[in-house]
Design a protein around this motif. Structure first.
Motif, PDB file in Angstrom:
ATOM      1  N   PRO A 354       5.479  15.426   3.690  1.00 40.49           N
ATOM      2  CA  PRO A 354       6.565  14.458   3.491  1.00 40.49           C
ATOM      3  C   PRO A 354       6.588  13.335   4.522  1.00 40.49           C
ATOM      4  N   VAL A 355       6.001  13.577   5.714  1.00 45.52           N
ATOM      5  CA  VAL A 355       5.892  12.501   6.708  1.00 45.52           C
ATOM      6  C   VAL A 355       4.875  11.462   6.234  1.00 45.52           C
ATOM      7  N   HIS A 356       3.739  11.948   5.747  1.00 44.08           N
ATOM      8  CA  HIS A 356       2.703  11.070   5.199  1.00 44.08           C
ATOM      9  C   HIS A 356       3.280  10.236   4.055  1.00 44.08           C
ATOM     10  N   PHE A 357       3.987  10.901   3.148  1.00 49.81           N
ATOM     11  CA  PHE A 357       4.553  10.199   2.001  1.00 49.81           C
ATOM     12  C   PHE A 357       5.641   9.220   2.428  1.00 49.81           C
ATOM     13  N   LEU A 412      -5.490   7.260   1.387  1.00 48.21           N
ATOM     14  CA  LEU A 412      -6.765   7.977   1.408  1.00 48.21           C
ATOM     15  C   LEU A 412      -7.036   8.698   2.728  1.00 48.21           C
ATOM     16  N   PHE A 413      -6.389   8.258   3.806  1.00 50.43           N
ATOM     17  CA  PHE A 413      -6.638   8.857   5.124  1.00 50.43           C
ATOM     18  C   PHE A 413      -5.312   9.317   5.744  1.00 50.43           C
ATOM     19  N   PRO A 414      -4.780  10.438   5.262  1.00 47.85           N
ATOM     20  CA  PRO A 414      -3.483  10.918   5.766  1.00 47.85           C
ATOM     21  C   PRO A 414      -3.468  11.208   7.258  1.00 47.85           C
ATOM     22  N   ASP A 415      -4.627  11.574   7.830  1.00 48.94           N
ATOM     23  CA  ASP A 415      -4.678  11.870   9.268  1.00 48.94           C
ATOM     24  C   ASP A 415      -4.346  10.648  10.111  1.00 48.94           C
ATOM     25  N   LEU A 416      -4.516   9.469   9.529  1.00 55.32           N
ATOM     26  CA  LEU A 416      -4.157   8.248  10.252  1.00 55.32           C
ATOM     27  C   LEU A 416      -2.661   8.245  10.559  1.00 55.32           C
TER      28      LEU A 416
END
Length: 426
Positions: A354-357, A412-416
């Protein structure tokens, strides 16, 4: 509930204020659902605004106004100008850097765009920049404020969606920097084509940078203090808002000695107007949100979307396209309040953080403030710069592409996004 959504959109298109559009459509739900007591409508309107976490919103708005009244903004402009004076489109580069620096002060993209147009706009026109280009740059670069802490949108998203605001603040740092880089590259490219030459031919020396950095240090360390304070439990997100107010008063009255009583009361008056309009929307959205839960809109939409595809990335693309389109029609705060309780359970069920989103959602929905037909910032900066919204949109096209490129990278790069939150909050 579909009819309620229809009434809401219809009232917005008629030009009715957002708060009343939400309130009337929410009230219509209760009038057409006799099994639900009308007293719940009153309870939800009151309880939504009485959330302790939501207290951060008026406090950060007040803190942002205080910092603008204490000379911090002027010092940040000097720092940005020192760092970018040797670049093509120097004043446009200042706008991009200043938006990044101001994100930790104002927390509001619309406020940031209006402020920069008033401060930088006359200088841009005097230096030969077209008013439409200046409006486009000042408006679109303010989108950085949607991710850099303490973003108002992230506070609302975290409060409504029950997502850690500390993690959201930390997650916004790298996307904000990435957007800054994308905008600076776009400014350089467009300025070379238009002949907007650098202010000077030499790079800034260390003494100039150090002097400008020293002046702006009080604003630069502010977001860091917030994240560190939340991480180590020194204060909650709401308490960090109270800290921000006291911090701004201390800097203005003690350090810079520019906060007079006259400025203070003017700031209080301006803050009350902004807080009143935002909190009225927040309060009335409580009725609307209750209708969403009662009619099980989340479950129905979740089943529909999962029926389209089981691929999380593809599903995320579909949701983002919907957010961008709706962001063109509906004000950002309203979208976050209405859609967060619907979308957070859906994305959580398919394994998306949910943080990524949240960072993607804020970027996509805030994008709408600079796009037709309802872009608030688009009309604001066009009016301040003395140009038409049509010309502003035309000049903003390369920057629109830059925003889309950043959104693709974020998807595409959630780790970012998650790297810093995971590093700080384990």
């Amino acid at each position: 509930m579909l009819l309620v959504f229809g009434i809401f959109i219809f009232l917005l298109l008629l030009g009715m204020p957002v708060a009343f559009s939400i309130g009337i459509s929410g009230l219509f739900f209760f009038l057409t659902t006799p099994e639900v007591p009308m007293s719940i409508a009153v309870q939800k309107t009151l309880s939504t605004s009485q959330s302790f976490t939501m207290l951060a919103i008026p406090l950060f708005i007040f803190a942002g106004h205080l910092m603008n009244s204490t000379g911090i903004t002027a010092r940040l402009i000097r720092l940005a100008d020192t760092l970018t004076g040797h670049m093509y489109g120097n004043l446009a580069q200042v706008s991009a850097v200043l938006s990044t620096l101001m994100g930790g002060v104002s927390g509001s993209a619309v406020a940031d765009a209006a402020m920069q147009s008033r401060v930088l706009g006359p200088k841009m026109i005097a230096k030969g920049y077209s008013p439409a280009y200046g409006a486009a740059v000042n408006g679109i670069t303010s989108l950085i404020t949607a991710t850099i802490p303490p973003s108002m949108g992230l506070i609302i998203y975290g409060s409504v969606g029950q997502v850690s605001i500390g993690r959201l603040f930390a997650g916004g740092i790298l996307p904000g920097v990435l957007m800054l880089i994308a905008f600076m590259i776009t400014v350089s490219y467009t300025s070379r084509k238009k002949g907007y030459l650098p202010e000077r031919n030499t790079y800034p020396n260390g003494k100039e940078v150090l002097s400008a950095f020293k002046d702006g240090i009080w604003a630069l360390i502010f977001p860091i203090i917030l994240i560190v304070g939340i991480r180590f439990g020194i204060f909650t997100p709401s308490e960090s808002g109270a800290f921000a107010v006291m911090y701004a008063i201390f800097i203005g009255a003690i350090v810079f000695k520019e906060l007079t009583w006259e400025k203070f009361w003017t700031t209080v008056f301006e803050s009350v107007k902004d807080i009143g309009s935002i909190m009225l929307i927040v309060s009335l959205s409580g009725m609307f949100a209750y209708g969403i839960v009662f009619d099980q809109v989340t479950q129905s939409l979740s089943s529909f979307l999962l029926g389209l595809t089981a691929d999380p990335n593809f599903l995320l693309f579909i949701i983002i396209i919907v957010l961008i389109v709706t962001g063109m029609l509906v004000e950002t705060t309203v979208l976050v309040l209405v859609l967060t309780p619907i979308l957070v359970p859906i994305i959580t069920n398919i394994g998306i953080d949910p943080v990524h989103f949240g960072l993607i959602m804020m970027t996509a929905t805030t994008f709408g403030i600079m796009t037709p037909p309802m872009g608030v910032s688009m009309y604001t900066v066009s009016q301040v710069m003395g140009t038409s919204p049509q010309q502003t949109v035309k000049e903003a096209v390369p920057f629109y592409l830059a925003v889309v490129a950043v959104l693709l990278v974020m998807i595409l790069f959630p780790d970012l996004i998650l790297f810093i939150p995971n590093l700080i909050f384990n």
